[in-house]
Design a protein around this motif. Structure first.
Motif, PDB file in Angstrom:
ATOM      1  N   MET A 173       0.833  -1.209   0.000  1.00 42.35           N
ATOM      2  CA  MET A 173       0.000   0.000   0.000  1.00 42.35           C
ATOM      3  C   MET A 173       0.867   1.258   0.000  1.00 42.35           C
ATOM      4  N   LEU A 174       1.911   1.259   0.826  1.00 37.22           N
ATOM      5  CA  LEU A 174       2.786   2.435   0.899  1.00 37.22           C
ATOM      6  C   LEU A 174       3.512   2.650  -0.425  1.00 37.22           C
ATOM      7  N   ALA A 175       3.902   1.547  -1.086  1.00 39.97           N
ATOM      8  CA  ALA A 175       4.549   1.662  -2.398  1.00 39.97           C
ATOM      9  C   ALA A 175       3.567   2.188  -3.437  1.00 39.97           C
ATOM     10  N   PHE A 176       2.315   1.746  -3.350  1.00 48.27           N
ATOM     11  CA  PHE A 176       1.271   2.214  -4.269  1.00 48.27           C
ATOM     12  C   PHE A 176       1.053   3.723  -4.104  1.00 48.27           C
ATOM     13  N   ILE A 177       1.000   4.183  -2.852  1.00 49.18           N
ATOM     14  CA  ILE A 177       0.822   5.619  -2.595  1.00 49.18           C
ATOM     15  C   ILE A 177       1.972   6.400  -3.213  1.00 49.18           C
ATOM     16  N   GLU A 178       3.188   5.891  -3.003  1.00 49.83           N
ATOM     17  CA  GLU A 178       4.398   6.549  -3.516  1.00 49.83           C
ATOM     18  C   GLU A 178       4.377   6.618  -5.047  1.00 49.83           C
ATOM     19  N   SER A 179       4.076   5.471  -5.689  1.00 48.26           N
ATOM     20  CA  SER A 179       4.194   5.398  -7.151  1.00 48.26           C
ATOM     21  C   SER A 179       3.027   6.094  -7.854  1.00 48.26           C
ATOM     22  N   SER A 180       1.876   6.164  -7.204  1.00 45.50           N
ATOM     23  CA  SER A 180       0.720   6.764  -7.874  1.00 45.50           C
ATOM     24  C   SER A 180       0.580   8.245  -7.526  1.00 45.50           C
ATOM     25  N   ALA A 181       1.455   8.731  -6.645  1.00 45.65           N
ATOM     26  CA  ALA A 181       1.414  10.145  -6.239  1.00 45.65           C
ATOM     27  C   ALA A 181       0.061  10.539  -5.654  1.00 45.65           C
ATOM     28  N   ILE A 182      -0.597   9.592  -4.967  1.00 45.64           N
ATOM     29  CA  ILE A 182      -1.823   9.929  -4.235  1.00 45.64           C
ATOM     30  C   ILE A 182      -1.449  10.895  -3.115  1.00 45.64           C
ATOM     31  N   ASP A 183      -2.216  11.970  -2.984  1.00 42.00           N
ATOM     32  CA  ASP A 183      -1.957  12.944  -1.929  1.00 42.00           C
ATOM     33  C   ASP A 183      -2.832  12.598  -0.721  1.00 42.00           C
ATOM     34  N   VAL A 184      -2.263  11.822   0.226  1.00 42.94           N
ATOM     35  CA  VAL A 184      -3.066  11.366   1.361  1.00 42.94           C
ATOM     36  C   VAL A 184      -3.486  12.527   2.256  1.00 42.94           C
ATOM     37  N   ARG A 185      -2.783  13.638   2.154  1.00 44.43           N
ATOM     38  CA  ARG A 185      -3.148  14.807   2.943  1.00 44.43           C
ATOM     39  C   ARG A 185      -4.562  15.302   2.581  1.00 44.43           C
ATOM     40  N   ARG A 186      -5.011  14.951   1.369  1.00 43.11           N
ATOM     41  CA  ARG A 186      -6.355  15.356   0.940  1.00 43.11           C
ATOM     42  C   ARG A 186      -7.447  14.764   1.825  1.00 43.11           C
ATOM     43  N   LEU A 187      -7.123  13.666   2.514  1.00 43.79           N
ATOM     44  CA  LEU A 187      -8.114  13.017   3.382  1.00 43.79           C
ATOM     45  C   LEU A 187      -8.270  13.735   4.711  1.00 43.79           C
ATOM     46  N   VAL A 188      -7.257  14.543   5.064  1.00 48.99           N
ATOM     47  CA  VAL A 188      -7.238  15.166   6.386  1.00 48.99           C
ATOM     48  C   VAL A 188      -7.967  16.505   6.326  1.00 48.99           C
ATOM     49  N   GLY A 189      -8.962  16.661   7.204  1.00 55.74           N
ATOM     50  CA  GLY A 189      -9.669  17.930   7.282  1.00 55.74           C
ATOM     51  C   GLY A 189      -9.031  18.841   8.309  1.00 55.74           C
ATOM     52  N   ARG A 190      -9.174  18.481   9.586  1.00 53.26           N
ATOM     53  CA  ARG A 190      -8.705  19.317  10.693  1.00 53.26           C
ATOM     54  C   ARG A 190      -7.637  18.599  11.489  1.00 53.26           C
ATOM     55  N   VAL A 191      -6.635  19.330  11.962  1.00 52.58           N
ATOM     56  CA  VAL A 191      -5.638  18.783  12.889  1.00 52.58           C
ATOM     57  C   VAL A 191      -5.816  19.505  14.218  1.00 52.58           C
ATOM     58  N   ILE A 192      -6.024  18.736  15.295  1.00 51.58           N
ATOM     59  CA  ILE A 192      -6.322  19.322  16.609  1.00 51.58           C
ATOM     60  C   ILE A 192      -5.384  18.736  17.657  1.00 51.58           C
ATOM     61  N   GLY A 193      -5.410  19.315  18.862  1.00 53.44           N
ATOM     62  CA  GLY A 193      -4.637  18.774  19.978  1.00 53.44           C
ATOM     63  C   GLY A 193      -5.456  17.756  20.752  1.00 53.44           C
ATOM     64  N   LEU A 194      -4.788  17.005  21.646  1.00 50.76           N
ATOM     65  CA  LEU A 194      -5.475  15.959  22.402  1.00 50.76           C
ATOM     66  C   LEU A 194      -6.617  16.534  23.238  1.00 50.76           C
ATOM     67  N   GLU A 195      -6.404  17.767  23.756  1.00 53.95           N
ATOM     68  CA  GLU A 195      -7.438  18.362  24.619  1.00 53.95           C
ATOM     69  C   GLU A 195      -8.731  18.637  23.848  1.00 53.95           C
ATOM     70  N   ASP A 196      -8.650  18.690  22.526  1.00 51.50           N
ATOM     71  CA  ASP A 196      -9.857  18.927  21.719  1.00 51.50           C
ATOM     72  C   ASP A 196     -10.491  17.627  21.216  1.00 51.50           C
ATOM     73  N   ALA A 197      -9.864  16.482  21.542  1.00 46.15           N
ATOM     74  CA  ALA A 197     -10.377  15.197  21.046  1.00 46.15           C
ATOM     75  C   ALA A 197     -11.761  14.849  21.606  1.00 46.15           C
ATOM     76  N   PRO A 198     -12.047  15.120  22.921  1.00 41.05           N
ATOM     77  CA  PRO A 198     -13.404  14.790  23.403  1.00 41.05           C
ATOM     78  C   PRO A 198     -14.489  15.505  22.600  1.00 41.05           C
ATOM     79  N   ALA A 199     -14.289  16.796  22.328  1.00 44.47           N
ATOM     80  CA  ALA A 199     -15.298  17.555  21.570  1.00 44.47           C
ATOM     81  C   ALA A 199     -15.411  17.015  20.147  1.00 44.47           C
ATOM     82  N   ALA A 200     -14.280  16.635  19.555  1.00 44.61           N
ATOM     83  CA  ALA A 200     -14.312  16.120  18.185  1.00 44.61           C
ATOM     84  C   ALA A 200     -15.081  14.803  18.111  1.00 44.61           C
ATOM     85  N   LEU A 201     -14.908  13.969  19.137  1.00 41.93           N
ATOM     86  CA  LEU A 201     -15.626  12.690  19.159  1.00 41.93           C
ATOM     87  C   LEU A 201     -17.128  12.928  19.307  1.00 41.93           C
TER      88      LEU A 201
END
Ligand SMILES: [Zn+2]
Ligand SMILES: [Zn+2]
Length: 368
Positions: free
Chosen positions: A321-349
């Motif tokens: 899978m990791l080789a496939f991501i590398e060779s196909s130039a899939i941008d996995v960052r596109r899947l990520v919406g928000r990056v938060i800290g641990l203290e914000d995880a309860p609200a996110a859940l």
């Protein structure tokens, strides 16, 4: 088996142990809280990982609400990446400081299924956040490390790696390994949440023609951006009507079709749309009715259809899978919406109880 290391989670200080911060809930649907708990004990065959990032997943939400019962109190989190912090005496392949990730379903390492590399169906599997405490914490224990850990390439950050462990890996196993989708084939994806959109990306990167289906225009817009050739809005349509629309769009039905939502109607629409000898991929969890759903069996017989379940992906298949991501130039960052800290995880859940504002996943980054 000592799967669960929660004997005195809220009074660790008084015993003079090292403590860590974690997000925990003691009862279903009770708001999760930031707590100080004892550091996890390293299993003899396992490791303790210092969590670098961990994804917020609908499976954690289901467990928190008691849809999928777990031992309480629980620390959620199963989509993790981080650094090995301690190593059990039986571990031979891993060292303190290694950058790693793990599948959400970890094999026992000693049964026949694990021996053939199919840890995702190990009958004694452990799952962080479900069978034992998970990665909404500074540290998490992982069992059978020689069987389950995956080396992270330097090119992959913890946040990106955490976004792969559940939805993307499951979609990869479905489309590439179980579905055997090849270039030029049609792939239908019913439901464009995280796993469905990952399947769209993977199908398009493979050179398949992807038809994406959902009830929400925003999800279909994202599917088109990620490579879907055709999108179909299914609001108010019966399974037979959805299937007819897919057959028309694909010139006779897709070669493979995924129920990424997990419901009787999406399952039926997917099976009814397939061309002869087509492959149905059941990825979405059917939680209602005790997991029972109706399958159009007469159609499956007449067209010799395959019905394939998909349950995550074992460590064995991560390198491809990791080789496939590398060779196909899939941008996995596109899947990520928000990056938060641990203290914000309860609200996110807890926010997962509301309709999703965006289709991107939320990732908790520790030590920011
Ligand atoms: Zn096993
Ligand atoms: Zn997940």
């Amino acid at each position: 088996m000592a799967r669960y290391h929660g004997e005195a989670p809220f009074s660790a200080d008084s015993r003079g142990l090292h403590t860590m911060r974690a997000v925990s809930y003691a009862a279903y649907a009770e708001p999760p809280a930031m707590v100080d708990v004892a550091d996890p004990t390293c299993p003899p065959d396992g490791v303790v990982v210092r969590v670098g990032a961990t994804g917020v997943c609908r499976s954690d939400w289901h467990a928190w609400l008691g849809h999928d019962p777990v031992p309480l109190p629980m620390v959620p989190g199963h989509e993790l990446a981080g650094t090995v912090a301690s190593v059990g005496p039986q571990v031979t392949r891993w060292h303190v400081g290694d950058r790693v990730t793990v599948p959400f379903a970890c094999g026992c390492g000693s049964c026949a299924w694990c021996a053939q590399g199919d840890m995702q169906v190990c009958p004694q599997q452990t799952q962080p956040g479900f069978t034992g405490w998970g990665s909404f914490a500074e540290l998490v224990a992982i069992h059978a490390a020689d069987t389950n850990l995956v080396t992270l390439p330097r090119s992959l950050g913890f946040v990106e790696a955490a976004s792969l462990g559940c939805r993307f890996a499951t979609a990869y196993r479905a489309v590439v390994l179980q579905g055997r989708v090849s270039p030029g084939e049609w792939l239908a994806v019913h439901g464009c949440g995280g796993v469905g959109l990952s399947a769209v990306m993977i199908g398009a990167a493979l050179g398949a023609h992807v038809v994406a289906l959902d009830i929400a225009d925003a999800a279909l817009d994202t599917a088109r951006e990620l490579g879907a050739a055709v999108t179909l809005r299914t609001t108010g349509l019966a399974p037979a009507d959805i299937a007819a629309a897919v057959v028309e769009a694909t010139g006779g039905g897709p070669h493979a079709s995924m129920d990424a939502l997990g419901s009787g109607p999406t399952l039926a629409a997917s099976v009814l749309s397939l061309r002869p000898r087509g492959r149905h991929l059941q990825v979405g969890l059917v939680l209602a009715d005790g997991g029972m759903a109706t399958v159009p069996v007469a159609r499956a017989i007449a067209r010799e259809l395959e019905f394939l379940g998909v349950h995550g992906m074992s460590a064995r298949d991560y390198p491809s899978m990791l080789a496939f991501i590398e060779s196909s130039a899939i941008d996995v960052r596109r899947l990520v919406g928000r990056v938060i800290g641990l203290e914000d995880a309860p609200a996110a859940l807890m926010a997962m109880s509301e309709p999703a504002a965006s289709s991107g996943m939320t990732v908790v980054e520790l030590g920011r």
